[in-house]
Each structure stands twice: as C-alpha cells, then as structure tokens.
Design an enzyme around this catalytic site. Structure first.
Site, short mmCIF file in Angstrom:
data_model
loop_
_atom_site.label_atom_id
_atom_site.label_comp_id
_atom_site.label_asym_id
_atom_site.label_seq_id
_atom_site.Cartn_x
_atom_site.Cartn_y
_atom_site.Cartn_z
N LYS A 236 39.26 42.17 42.47
CA LYS A 236 38.41 41.00 42.64
C LYS A 236 37.06 41.19 41.97
O LYS A 236 36.69 42.28 41.54
CB LYS A 236 38.25 40.68 44.13
CG LYS A 236 39.52 40.08 44.72
CD LYS A 236 39.31 39.53 46.12
CE LYS A 236 40.55 38.79 46.59
NZ LYS A 236 40.42 38.31 47.98
N ARG A 270 46.22 44.38 50.74
CA ARG A 270 46.91 43.39 49.92
C ARG A 270 46.55 43.67 48.47
O ARG A 270 45.38 43.54 48.08
CB ARG A 270 46.50 41.98 50.34
CG ARG A 270 47.22 40.87 49.58
CD ARG A 270 46.80 39.49 50.10
NE ARG A 270 47.53 38.42 49.44
CZ ARG A 270 47.15 37.83 48.29
NH1 ARG A 270 46.02 38.19 47.70
NH2 ARG A 270 47.89 36.87 47.76
#
Length: 293
Positions: A236, A270
């Site tokens: 991210k 995740r």
C-alpha cells in the site's frame, strides 16, 4: 467509556466457525491471499485475466501456506470506478465456484459490501464475508450476514472508494475514533446475530500514509475490543510512498510492516505475496514464542 466497551465487546475468540462445521484457528496468525478479479487493481501484478490463471494463482497461494483466499470483483482502491452489482457478480461468482470445486478444503473469503453479492457468493462456496464498508453502503448487508451465519470482517472506512481520499481529517484522536466506531458497529452486529467477527483497521481507507503508520504503531490499543485483528498492508501507499517506490517494488517494505503488525497483535495478514508472509509469521513465531502458540 472502558466499561461501555467491556459491555459491548464480544467474548474473546481465537477461532472462526465457517460453513460445513469447519473451524479456522487464529491462535496462530494466518495468511489471507488476495485474488483480485478486477481490471484496475492498484497492484498490476495481482490482476487476474482468466479462470486458468485464477486457479494457478490459488494453487500457488495455498501451496505456499495461505489459509484463506480472498476473492473480490469490486476495486476498492482510492478513486476506483463504481460498477453495478451485476458486473461484480459476473466477475466473482464463477471464480468462487471454480476455486471451491478445485480446492474443496480452502477457506474462501468474498470481498464485497453488497448484500446480494454476499448471499450468492456464500451459495457459490464462500465461507467468510470481507466488507470494507461496515455495512454502511448497503442497508441489507448486515441482516444478510446474520441470516447467512458466516464470519464477518468488519473494516473501518469513511465514505466510498470514490470519496475516501478527501475524508482523512479526524477531529479526535485517530485510534479513539476507531475504537468508538468498532464499539458502535459491534453492538449493531450483535443485534443481527453476527458473532464471529474480525476487525480490520482499514489501512489506506480514509487515512493518509502518516495516519497509517500511527495506526500500525498503536494497533495494540484495538485489542481492548477482544477480537482478532486483520492487517491489510500489502504494497500500500503507506509502504511505497514512505520508501519512494512503486507498489511493484514495495515487497521488502511490506515484509517489514507485516512484522510490525504481527508483533502488535494482528492475527491475519492480507497479502499479495503469500510465501513471504508465511515466512514472516514463522520467524516471528520462532523468535517470540510466548506471543504465538
């Protein structure tokens, strides 16, 4: 507020009860592999273009040690295009059916905020509902989850994927706002009979990279809620931008923040890169054996 939280919190649970009587054990952290069925995922290396590619990727992730496969047909990257439910179903339902048939023992999560998609996905073989919206984008979602009786991943987000980049200002302390949000949402989940819940702080969702790092550092404060925590940090912007890199080059940084997340209490990672996450859990477990059984 502490007493109110204790009254609202679910009993601490380290397992998720899934359809068919299967149980996912979270006493030791687990890896959730991301299978994006969208053409515009922020990480191009994880886009899947065919069912054969999907099954190859699923087999690889399971072979590398993923416990959960998370399939999503709606891109939630900042500013992503809004697509209708029929298109989301077209992308995700055949994929769930194919993965369930090929890998009957796998735990399958569906990444959706729509009640109709959730219901049909569970009918197709999904075990877990992963909702970015906390039930805020479809009023029928939480009643549907209560009816389906599947584990529910409750994430913190403001607005929609289209508006959340403009909603990063918090009048109060960031973590305190998240605790209040989860407190209220857990009471709502209880009213719908939803008992197996995982909390996701929503890294990158209505949060700047700096806020993401603060949240990662203060992740243990969310443990007051007594529920397993999922950390979705893979490649991210809070990783890539901090290093001045693209998402494609941010795997080493992802390993670093995943290590921090584990040490701060995360029970599910995740990720796009399963092997590296599994190795991270193994090494953290070896070094900090009192933390993980």
């Amino acid at each position: 507020m502490l007493q109110a939280l204790q009254d609202t919190c679910f009993s601490p649970r380290q397992t998720l009860r899934c359809p068919g009587g299967r149980v996912l054990d979270l006493r030791r952290p687990q890896v959730m592999g991301i299978l994006n069925l969208t053409p515009d995922s922020f990480f191009a290396g994880n886009r899947i273009g065919s069912q054969d590619e999907l099954l190859r990727r699923a087999e690889l992730m399971l072979g590398q040690g993923a416990s959960i496969l998370d399939l999503g047909g709606y891109s939630s990257r900042p500013g992503a295009e809004d697509i209708p439910a029929d298109e989301e179903k077209r992308r995700v339902l055949p994929a769930i059916e194919a993965v369930r048939q090929a890998f009957p023992d796998a735990f399958i999560s569906v990444d959706t905020f729509r009640a109709s998609v959730a219901a049909e996905a569970v009918a197709a073989g999904a075990d877990i509902l992963n909702d970015i919206s906390g039930g805020q984008l479809d009023a029928e979602l939480l009643p549907t989850v209560g009816h389906l009786q599947v584990p529910y991943i409750l994430m913190h987000m403001r607005g929609t994927p289209q508006t959340m980049p403009q909603l990063t200002h918090y009048d109060d302390d960031l973590v305190l706002e998240l605790v209040r949000y989860f407190r209220d949402k857990l009471a709502e989940l209880r009213s719908h009979g939803i008992s197996d819940v995982v909390l996701d702080p929503g890294f990158g969702f209505a949060k700047t990279p700096a806020q993401g790092h603060e949240l990662l550092r203060r992740l243990p404060e969310l443990q007051i809620l007594g529920l397993p925590i999922l950390a979705g940090l893979s490649r991210k912007s809070m990783v890539a931008k901090a290093l001045g890199l693209s998402a494609e080059a941010a795997l080493p940084g992802t390993v670093a923040v995943n290590t921090m997340a584990l040490l701060n209490g995360a029970r599910i990672l995740r990720v796009h890169d399963v092997a590296e996450a599994v190795q991270t859990i193994q090494l953290v477990s070896t070094t900090y054996s009192p933390v993980f059984p």
